[in-house]
Design an enzyme around this catalytic site. Sequence first.
Site, PDB file in Angstrom:
ATOM      1  CE  LYS A 118      78.107  30.262  18.442  1.00  0.00           C
ATOM      2  NZ  LYS A 118      76.821  30.977  18.362  1.00  0.00           N
TER       3      LYS A 118
HETATM    4  P1  NAD Z   1      80.766  40.033  13.422  1.00  0.00           P
HETATM    5  O1  NAD Z   1      82.107  39.422  13.264  1.00  0.00           O
HETATM    6  O2  NAD Z   1      79.920  40.313  12.227  1.00  0.00           O
HETATM    7  O3  NAD Z   1      80.865  41.413  14.246  1.00  0.00           O
HETATM    8  C1  NAD Z   1      81.554  41.551  15.446  1.00  0.00           C
HETATM    9  C2  NAD Z   1      81.818  43.041  15.628  1.00  0.00           C
HETATM   10  O4  NAD Z   1      82.385  43.281  16.912  1.00  0.00           O
HETATM   11  C3  NAD Z   1      82.813  43.615  14.618  1.00  0.00           C
HETATM   12  O5  NAD Z   1      82.407  44.921  14.274  1.00  0.00           O
HETATM   13  C4  NAD Z   1      84.125  43.657  15.411  1.00  0.00           C
HETATM   14  O6  NAD Z   1      85.047  44.625  14.915  1.00  0.00           O
HETATM   15  C5  NAD Z   1      83.573  44.036  16.762  1.00  0.00           C
HETATM   16  N1  NAD Z   1      84.451  43.734  17.899  1.00  0.00           N
HETATM   17  C6  NAD Z   1      85.209  42.648  18.136  1.00  0.00           C
HETATM   18  N2  NAD Z   1      85.858  42.774  19.310  1.00  0.00           N
HETATM   19  C7  NAD Z   1      85.481  43.980  19.812  1.00  0.00           C
HETATM   20  C8  NAD Z   1      85.781  44.687  21.012  1.00  0.00           C
HETATM   21  N3  NAD Z   1      86.623  44.174  21.926  1.00  0.00           N
HETATM   22  N4  NAD Z   1      85.173  45.880  21.206  1.00  0.00           N
HETATM   23  C9  NAD Z   1      84.333  46.400  20.305  1.00  0.00           C
HETATM   24  N5  NAD Z   1      84.013  45.779  19.163  1.00  0.00           N
HETATM   25  C10 NAD Z   1      84.577  44.589  18.919  1.00  0.00           C
HETATM   26  O7  NAD Z   1      80.010  39.069  14.455  1.00  0.00           O
HETATM   27  P2  NAD Z   1      78.438  39.011  14.752  1.00  0.00           P
HETATM   28  O8  NAD Z   1      77.864  37.917  13.924  1.00  0.00           O
HETATM   29  O9  NAD Z   1      77.869  40.380  14.690  1.00  0.00           O
HETATM   30  O10 NAD Z   1      78.464  38.468  16.252  1.00  0.00           O
HETATM   31  C11 NAD Z   1      78.641  39.335  17.363  1.00  0.00           C
HETATM   32  C12 NAD Z   1      78.134  38.618  18.608  1.00  0.00           C
HETATM   33  O11 NAD Z   1      76.742  38.277  18.403  1.00  0.00           O
HETATM   34  C13 NAD Z   1      78.832  37.301  18.953  1.00  0.00           C
HETATM   35  O12 NAD Z   1      78.831  37.159  20.360  1.00  0.00           O
HETATM   36  C14 NAD Z   1      77.909  36.262  18.341  1.00  0.00           C
HETATM   37  O13 NAD Z   1      78.031  34.993  18.977  1.00  0.00           O
HETATM   38  C15 NAD Z   1      76.564  36.888  18.625  1.00  0.00           C
HETATM   39  N6  NAD Z   1      75.456  36.424  17.782  1.00  0.00           N
HETATM   40  C16 NAD Z   1      75.503  36.513  16.426  1.00  0.00           C
HETATM   41  C17 NAD Z   1      74.407  36.091  15.676  1.00  0.00           C
HETATM   42  C18 NAD Z   1      74.371  36.241  14.181  1.00  0.00           C
HETATM   43  O14 NAD Z   1      73.306  35.970  13.589  1.00  0.00           O
HETATM   44  N7  NAD Z   1      75.427  36.696  13.528  1.00  0.00           N
HETATM   45  C19 NAD Z   1      73.289  35.523  16.298  1.00  0.00           C
HETATM   46  C20 NAD Z   1      73.270  35.461  17.698  1.00  0.00           C
HETATM   47  C21 NAD Z   1      74.362  35.924  18.422  1.00  0.00           C
END
Ligand code: NAD
Length: 428
Positions: A118
Amino acid sequence: MASTPEALAQAPLEWDTPLYRMAVSQFEQAVEVAKVPAEIAERLRFPERAFIVSVPVRMDDGRRVVFPGYRVQHSSILGPTKGGIRYDPQVTLGECAALAMWMTWKCALLRLPYGGAKGGVRCDPRSLSSREIEGLTRRFTSELLPIIGPQEDIPAPDMATNEQTMAWMMDTYSMQLGYAVPEIVTGKPIAIGGSVFRHEATGAGVVMVVGRACDRLGLRLEEMRCVVQGFGNVGGIAALELYERGATVTAVSDASGGLHEEDGLDVPALHAYAREHGSLADNDTGRRISNEELLELECDVLVLAAREDQLTAENAPRINASMIAEGANGPTTLGADAILAERGILILPDVLTNAGGVTVSYFEWVQDLGRLFWTRDEIRAKLADKLSDAFDRVWDLAEEQRSTLRTAALVGGIREVSQALEARGIFP
Ligand code: NAD
């Protein structure tokens, strides 16, 4: 001060942060059940390698700002390391170490030939222009050159990074070698070797896992009332998949707050709005609620798809969901985990539930290496197979050892890595 080799080896815990402590505590709980030899467990408790860089960026107003960047590789025992890159004010070495460790268990549980990594840059991406983010991404990629590579460490998108970020990383890496190297990153645009269905994979995978859990519990997904926290890559797609599969999505939120409509939200319309305006702020659908209120709404399925530390010992007693699906990494603290287990609320753990992303990333890497591309239906079917297989192993192990699904998922992943470590031994 103790000066045994063991005590000295453990003294400087550079990555000691709350999230890393949480990852290690989960590991300790699972390793006891997994019955892994002590010397193997010792090796897995710490990342193999951590890399800290300083990333200078020329800002639009002419200033030069230096941002701290990190990449942590937890284990390379099963293959190249794999994991996302995030841009966020909370990025630290310890956060990356915890997330890298979870990636190791996730890849191993899904039987992907990868270890966990990461990385990220500590910055506020919302205050940066697109040109500044491009400069930051290209310089960060150059700083990582000594440790990344298609057979060494393959980045992917995570919080606040996306297809465009991966395209800049791929281009920067390729320019150093003099030819296109699409297999250096996954989650790229399809035009440069990205995989169809990668963009939707994590969110769609979350819903596949929820669907599988419904099957096991004798429930029907289309009768579920769902609340989704986070409306980005994972949450936005998960909400859309739930809607398209007939479930009722009663509330969604992003960093600007939440929207609640008891009769169900029009998720495709919210998607279109978020795409046009960059967030759900100022959208006047339904009732405006805070993120704290959203987490406590009564529902069948609560999807956590924002960030870590959302359910804590403080709010866990007020959670009103029957099932929690962890699309985000580490959204439930250890204290909350214990309270929710006591209350009989089923948690579909992150290492299983959000593994759709890295699984389709693996398909993307294989396609890039072979220069041969699969169709959307082929990829969706292969993903469903992989997730079902992992889900069934986790569910059965949890029943057999009478543990939570989280412990079973971690035990499954840790055992795979441990067997490989035992077979390979220590060099030299
Ligand atoms: P992203 O930046 O696309 O989306 C994050 C979302 O969460 C946004 O809508 C943001 O406004 C919102 N957010 C942030 N803080 C918040 C809060 N306190 N309350 C409510 N909403 C809030 O990111 P993502 O890629 O969707 O990742 C989200 C999570 O999923 C992370 O923990 C990431 O590690 C995990 N993840 C992502 C992937 C991937 O393929 N993108 C894969 C596995 C895990």
